[in-house]
Enzyme design. Structure first.
Site, PDB file in Angstrom:
ATOM      1  N   THR A  12      -2.615   2.850   0.540  1.00  0.00           N
ATOM      2  CA  THR A  12      -1.383   2.775   1.335  1.00  0.00           C
ATOM      3  C   THR A  12      -1.246   3.942   2.294  1.00  0.00           C
ATOM      4  O   THR A  12      -0.747   3.787   3.411  1.00  0.00           O
ATOM      5  CB  THR A  12      -0.166   2.726   0.383  1.00  0.00           C
ATOM      6  OG1 THR A  12      -0.251   1.535  -0.383  1.00  0.00           O
ATOM      7  CG2 THR A  12       1.146   2.745   1.134  1.00  0.00           C
ATOM      8  N   SER A  56      -6.873   0.099  -3.135  1.00  0.00           N
ATOM      9  CA  SER A  56      -7.556   0.472  -4.377  1.00  0.00           C
ATOM     10  C   SER A  56      -7.563  -0.641  -5.408  1.00  0.00           C
ATOM     11  O   SER A  56      -8.376  -0.604  -6.335  1.00  0.00           O
ATOM     12  CB  SER A  56      -6.966   1.759  -4.956  1.00  0.00           C
ATOM     13  OG  SER A  56      -5.719   1.535  -5.543  1.00  0.00           O
ATOM     14  N   THR A  88      -2.979   4.131  -4.708  1.00  0.00           N
ATOM     15  CA  THR A  88      -2.394   4.601  -5.974  1.00  0.00           C
ATOM     16  C   THR A  88      -2.627   3.629  -7.132  1.00  0.00           C
ATOM     17  O   THR A  88      -2.542   4.038  -8.285  1.00  0.00           O
ATOM     18  CB  THR A  88      -0.879   4.810  -5.810  1.00  0.00           C
ATOM     19  OG1 THR A  88      -0.289   3.575  -5.385  1.00  0.00           O
ATOM     20  CG2 THR A  88      -0.578   5.905  -4.808  1.00  0.00           C
ATOM     21  N   ASP A  89      -2.922   2.354  -6.838  1.00  0.00           N
ATOM     22  CA  ASP A  89      -2.988   1.362  -7.920  1.00  0.00           C
ATOM     23  C   ASP A  89      -4.059   1.699  -8.964  1.00  0.00           C
ATOM     24  O   ASP A  89      -3.847   1.502 -10.163  1.00  0.00           O
ATOM     25  CB  ASP A  89      -3.266  -0.045  -7.348  1.00  0.00           C
ATOM     26  CG  ASP A  89      -2.055  -0.617  -6.627  1.00  0.00           C
ATOM     27  OD1 ASP A  89      -0.954  -0.050  -6.776  1.00  0.00           O
ATOM     28  OD2 ASP A  89      -2.211  -1.619  -5.906  1.00  0.00           O
TER      29      ASP A  89
END
Ligand SMILES: NC(=O)C[C@H](N)C(=O)O
Length: 332
Positions: A12, A56, A88-89
């Protein structure tokens, strides 16, 4: 002047909002320019490099192993600190796998953002600036792989994404933060543990499946994992590490056949222990490894990485236990 490398992988932090949804469009140089507008980084020499350009949730284990080699290369090129921008995932999984591979004193710091690059209130530039500040700080030397997000420095081992949209997306329950970076500068509280063992040159890891536990879970997921060729299992168990009677029985059968099983908790914080007859105690008695406070996702990578270097069941078990004790995750 400290020489840092900024490796962009996507996420992101590098997206712009488009009609079909967010797309990765910004590269390492764009991210660096944006970070330089937050804090003066003039005392650092930052070299932007584009490593990957993905969100990710689409990343794979081979992608992360390639990234580990890119990090090694940057380090041997003389980088004194390496910052990786990442979605971040799955950042907690990349951080963990990089920690299993990382040797030496050079700090490796992951960061990202909850809001896109083109959001007027994006958090990315400040996170990147803070990550660069931390990577350049003398306090960061020897801390291995860390995550800098929303002003906090968190250890790779134990870090979890705990909020889907809020800016303070990460925590390391029971373990962090180990430092802060903000208007006051860099403040370190403790040193992250590090116990690398993943050799260079691996292109993938053996299959390990995570078995979720929920009310009345039957043996289907365990049997499916075994028949799909999983070399090991991680239970995302109830509470302090329990499973339904059906799941427990299926795991006991596989343990008897030499399949390694790691037990974690679905709760989100705290260690597991073999406490209950026909639950965690039966699993521990049969040789399942209680994986301390690791999340199911990090425990899965610990077991897969171990299976890449050990195959004999007892050695796999001992290796996992030693590593867990080394990072303070399991009782000595
Ligand atoms: N905030 C983010 O970066 C989430 C995004 N879906 C990713 O992991 O790439």
């Amino acid at each position: 002047m400290r020489h840092l490398v900024l490796l962009a992988t996507g996420g992101t932090v590098a997206t712009r909002s488009r009609s079909g949804g967010r797309r990765v469009e910004a590269g390492a140089a764009d991210l660096l320019h944006a970070a330089e507008r937050v804090w003066d980084l003039g005392d650092l020499r930052v070299e932007p490099r584009d490593a990957q350009s993905i969100v990710s949730f689409a990343a794979t284990v081979p992608d992360v192993l390639t990234l580990a080699d890119t990090v090694r290369q940057a380090s041997s090129d003389g980088a004194e600190g390496i910052v990786i921008t990442h979605g971040t995932d799955t950042l907690e999984e990349t951080a963990f796998l990089l920690a299993l591979a990382h040797e030496g004193q050079t700090p490796v710091v992951l960061t990202g953002a909850q809001r896109p690059f083109d959001d007027p209130a994006t958090d990315g530039p400040r996170n990147v600036a803070a990550a660069l500040r931390w990577a350049a700080a003398p306090e960061a030397a020897g801390t291995g792989v860390t995550v800098v997000f929303a002003d906090q420095v968190l250890p790779a081992v134990g870090v979890r994404k705990v909020r889907s949209l809020e800016l303070a997306a990460f925590a390391a329950p029971g373990r962090g933060p180990i430092g802060h970076v903000d208007e006051l500068g860099v403040r370190a509280h403790a040193v992250s543990p590090m116990a690398p063992f993943l050799p260079p040159g691996l292109t993938d890891l053996p299959r390990v499946d995570v078995i979720a536990q929920y009310l009345g879970a039957d043996a289907g997921a365990v049997e499916a994992a075994a028949s799909l060729g999983a070399r090991g299992l991680v239970l995302a168990g109830f509470g302090a590490g329990n499973a339904t009677p059906a799941t427990t029985r299926a795991c006991l059968r596989l343990l008897a056949d030499g399949m390694p099983v790691l037990v974690t908790s679905r709760t989100g914080e705290g260690p597991v222990a073999g406490l209950y007859a026909e639950g965690g105690a039966a699993l521990a008695e049969a040789g399942a490894v209680m994986a301390g406070d690791l999340s199911p996702w990090q425990a899965r990578l610990l077991l897969a990485a171990t299976l890449a270097v050990e195959s004999e069941p007892d050695r796999v078990r001992t290796h996992c236990l030693r590593w867990l004790r080394g990072v303070g995750a399991a009782a000595g």
